[in-house]
Scaffold this active site. Sequence first.
Site, PDB file in Angstrom:
ATOM      1  CB  SER A 111      22.364  25.512  -1.530  1.00 32.65           C
ATOM      2  OG  SER A 111      21.380  25.741  -0.552  1.00 32.65           O
ATOM      3  CG  ASP A 337      16.754  26.612   0.574  1.00 35.47           C
ATOM      4  OD1 ASP A 337      17.351  27.084   1.553  1.00 35.47           O
ATOM      5  OD2 ASP A 337      16.788  27.131  -0.571  1.00 35.47           O
ATOM      6  CG  HIS A 341      15.042  30.968   0.698  1.00 35.26           C
ATOM      7  ND1 HIS A 341      15.892  31.770   1.427  1.00 35.26           N
ATOM      8  CD2 HIS A 341      15.824  29.987   0.163  1.00 35.26           C
ATOM      9  CE1 HIS A 341      17.123  31.314   1.338  1.00 35.26           C
ATOM     10  NE2 HIS A 341      17.116  30.221   0.578  1.00 35.26           N
ATOM     11  CG  ASP A 378      21.894  22.811   2.068  1.00 36.34           C
ATOM     12  OD1 ASP A 378      21.028  22.781   2.964  1.00 36.34           O
ATOM     13  OD2 ASP A 378      21.647  23.202   0.904  1.00 36.34           O
ATOM     14  CG  HIS A 379      21.809  26.171   4.190  1.00 35.74           C
ATOM     15  ND1 HIS A 379      20.498  26.547   4.380  1.00 35.74           N
ATOM     16  CD2 HIS A 379      21.936  25.949   2.858  1.00 35.74           C
ATOM     17  CE1 HIS A 379      19.864  26.565   3.225  1.00 35.74           C
ATOM     18  NE2 HIS A 379      20.720  26.198   2.273  1.00 35.74           N
ATOM     19  CG  HIS A 454      20.753  29.975   3.614  1.00 37.26           C
ATOM     20  ND1 HIS A 454      21.713  29.653   2.678  1.00 37.26           N
ATOM     21  CD2 HIS A 454      19.563  29.738   3.009  1.00 37.26           C
ATOM     22  CE1 HIS A 454      21.144  29.246   1.568  1.00 37.26           C
ATOM     23  NE2 HIS A 454      19.833  29.297   1.735  1.00 37.26           N
TER      24      HIS A 454
END
Length: 524
Positions: A111, A337, A341, A378-379, A454
Amino acid sequence: LCWLCLIICGQRCKHVFLWFVEQEKDPGFWKEWAQRTLKNALNLQDLNKNVAKNIILFLGDGMGVPTVTAARILKGQLNGQNGEETQLEMDKFPYVALSKTYNTNAQVPDSAGTATAYLCGVKANEGTVGVSAAAVKSQCNTTRGNEVTSILKWAKDAGKSVGIVTTTRVNHATPSAAYAHCVDRDWYSDGEMPDEALQNGCKDIARQLFENIPDIDVIMGGGRRSMYPRNTPDVEYPGEKKHNGTRKDGRNLVGDSGKKSFHTIGYYVWNKKDLFSLNPNNVDYLLGLFEPADLPYELERNKETDPSLTEMVDVAIKILQKNERGFYLLVEGGRIDHGHHDGKAKQALHEAVEMDRAITRAGLLTSIYDTLTVVTADHSHVFSFGGYTHRGNSIFGLAPIISDIDQKPFTSILYGNGPGFKLVNGARENVSTVDFKQNNYQAQAAVPLSMETHGGEDVAIFSKGPMAHLLHGVQEQHYIPHVMAYAACIGQNKDHCRTNSGSPFLSHISPTLALLLSVKWLLC
């Protein structure tokens, strides 16, 4: 029709959805729908080339395309629908592109490097923020000379008001790239920095928040503990040492940072009550730090003490929009995110739905004719859902089949890796023996890891407003801030904005016309 029924009757009006499904059996239903969509698409030939007075970036951290789709279904199901036919607010944006997310030294990015790309306009190494790829992670002596500035600074230099709103700590990877130049994203305070880096003159990210760009107008999120001296009890959790201040330099950044505006024409708040006691019309600067670290997940948020992302965005825009020159606002749905995770898909998806609510609120407070709004990620993550589930199946539910290998059921949502990998007596756990719909259920994963990783695939870019059509096709991630700057006539993109007389080549439309056109946008 459903929303009208909800307003009038206060009911879910399931008969409306039964009617809707019945209509789907008629080919004419689909053809008429397609024709309406076609007519709307034809209208896009009239490009919006106005100057963007305001620019807003919504960043869903880790919000890959599978997350967007699953959040769409969840949003619909929360409203009593099947879910698949629902539209997220971002789905209504007329332009969609794909962003290539790799870092300069990583195929699957982090990130920090990605934030440098979509905020500063240059690709960078993973783990670094606000510095070029010439800077090496964790090597302080590679910082100087390799700093790169962000679109937030370009906007501030142009006289616009600027703001940052996040559900993470304000010195986390995404927001920090807007103001900091740091070779290590984990240097939240000087308490997390090695002595060598401090001796070589590198500054922690929290300190840079207050020193690098004077007078950021609005800052809201978490991160209190990085602002106070080590062992200083937290104002909200005075008895919990893990929330104590972490600074070694003894500084109180909130109180003595030199950002005098917070003590004169601005405010510092740390809870929802104090935030809501403010009249945005009387606030020029606002610092809101609502937790020692990250804000809680939306499903776990104390609605009495912590504001939602939507509520923070509402206050931020009302403060920023007072500037006649407009504003730049960075909004991060950062805990999407974190949910992934942790393997907690329910937490992640509810975070995504909340960010979509914030996008809706921002749309109501601004006009598409003078405000460029961009939504992206971002991803991605190694999150997926499948298993031939039936229409309307709970997004958190079981697939309608069992495995033909181990004869056990499985949830539609799965992860490629992560903490959800579990063996019971040497075999895959039988999910029918656990509560897989609880908020913190960790979906099964193929490979055991303490934290899920990710994903490396492209992510979507949704855009509306002036020059939104420039975000098209498949683009490098660092292209995004260049388009936003071009639309707003800031940074290096100014030549196209002026006539020979020196005045802007496109004038802003009247507020009345903007309001009418915005209403048309919302209805259509």
